[in-house]
Design an enzyme around this catalytic site. Structure first.
Site: not given
Ligand code: A2P
Length: 347
Positions: A132, A251
């Site tokens: 990710c 994130h």
């Protein structure tokens, strides 16, 4: 993969944080789905999940689950991928695997479609979805690669959902316990010793995944090795620090990129604005910059706080944010499926 009007899908890990997003992304992006098989461990066999308004029943995965499947989206961890990906390929499916099991294998393409869809050519049945924190970094670095990428220093601020649904539940329970004045450590976040784990609520932990012999974590080395493979720059210098923060979804990354030539923020902003699926949010006068709560639920990558390093005209500082379960996982996997479908039309 054969050309068809609609394709038979399977999702392994369908009850998990990413698996559920894989299903909702298939819906949202209007992928030509003939059918979808929901697979997980025997623990959740019989559970129901809604897809396109219909209740679908989760089945316990077996090798034969992949009979008749065209595209299998995997997000059940590396062990399950090691066992079931070869079985799915044997039965004619193409596997798009969100685990780390095959990412660095030479014969497995590691793909961010905006960056290196060409790597899909000649695959052998398994395609890896990158980590990710790597995916969102790739979208940005690729847009600036014509300036000559030399050295990337990245510190991540990673949401707990990257550790799965159980980590989302654990953070919520730690916060609840803290409010009630109770002891609040759970057993999900990194261990202090055999009896104790670090608290995640109201904390910042510089450990994502396990430590390796070189003192870096596995997550940090993924940023190094996967970036080099995807960008096809085996000598790219990458200095990573991966940090878990008490955020549920999204994130963020503080990134410093040194180029082979001076680059101004104005020119870089223009390049990034022209890039596919990259959104520039960068207006300090209006207090505009990307942050996790802003990008939750979206499939794009966001960049802001674009500045020249005060000490070096060849270096830009950036703040990069994306929804880790979507662009960082499920959305990217579904984009890969779409790229395969697109290619099958032209065979
Ligand atoms: P289950 O719910 O039956 O445990 P998350 O990343 O949110 O923790 O989710 C992991 C997903 O992977 C879940 O759907 C989980 O199913 C599934 N899973 C984990 N291990 C296996 C396994 N060995 N075989 C099949 N599915 C697995």
């Amino acid at each position: 993969m054969q050309k068809r009007d609609r394709y038979c899908f399977a999702v392994l890990g369908a009850t998990g944080a990413v698996g559920r997003k894989m299903l909702s992304t298939l819906e949202r992006r209007n992928v030509p789905v003939e059918s979808v098989k929901l697979l997980a461990s025997p623990r959740s066999a019989g559970e129901k999940v809604v897809f396109r308004g219909q209740d679908l029943v989760v089945e316990a995965v077996t090798p034969d689950s992949f009979e008749g499947v065209d595209i299998a989206l995997f997000s059940a961890g590396a062990t399950a991928s090691q066992i079931y990906a070869p079985e799915a390929v044997k039965r004619g499916a193409v596997v798009i695997d969100n685990s780390s099991a095959f990412r660095m294998a030479d014969d497995v393409p590691l793909v961010v479609p905006e960056v290196n869809a060409h790597a899909l050519e000649g695959h052998h049945g398994i395609i890896a979805n990158p980590n990710c924190s790597t995916i969102q970094l790739m979208v940005v670095l690729n847009s600036l690669r014509s300036f000559g990428l030399e050295h990337v220093t990245v510190s991540t601020y990673q949401a707990v959902s990257g550790m799965g649904q159980k980590a989302v539940d654990a953070l919520a329970s730690e916060i609840g316990a803290w409010q009630a004045g109770e002891a609040n450590a759970t057993t999900i976040f990194p261990v202090v010793n055999q009896e104790q784990h670090y608290p995640m609520a109201f904390n910042v932990l510089p450990q994502c995944d396990v430590f390796l012999d070189n003192g870096y974590t596995k997550e940090e080395m993924k940023l190094v090795n996967e970036s080099r493979k995807i960008l096809e720059l085996p000598d790219l210098l990458v200095s990573p620090t991966a940090v878990r923060v008490p955020v549920l979804y999204g994130h963020a990354e503080s990134v410093s990129v040194r180029f082979r030539q001076p680059v101004t923020p104005e020119v870089a902003r223009e390049m990034m604005r022209k890039s596919e699926n990259l959104i520039v949010v960068d207006d300090p006068e209006r207090f505009e910059y990307p942050h996790p709560r802003m990008v939750e639920g979206t499939g794009e990558t966001y960049v802001g706080r674009i500045r020249q390093d005060l000490a070096d005209p060849n270096t830009l500082l950036l703040f990069v944010v994306a929804d880790n379960l979507l662009k960082g996982a499920a959305w990217n996997a579904v984009q890969i499926a779409e790229a395969l479908i697109e290619r099958a039309q032209h065979v």
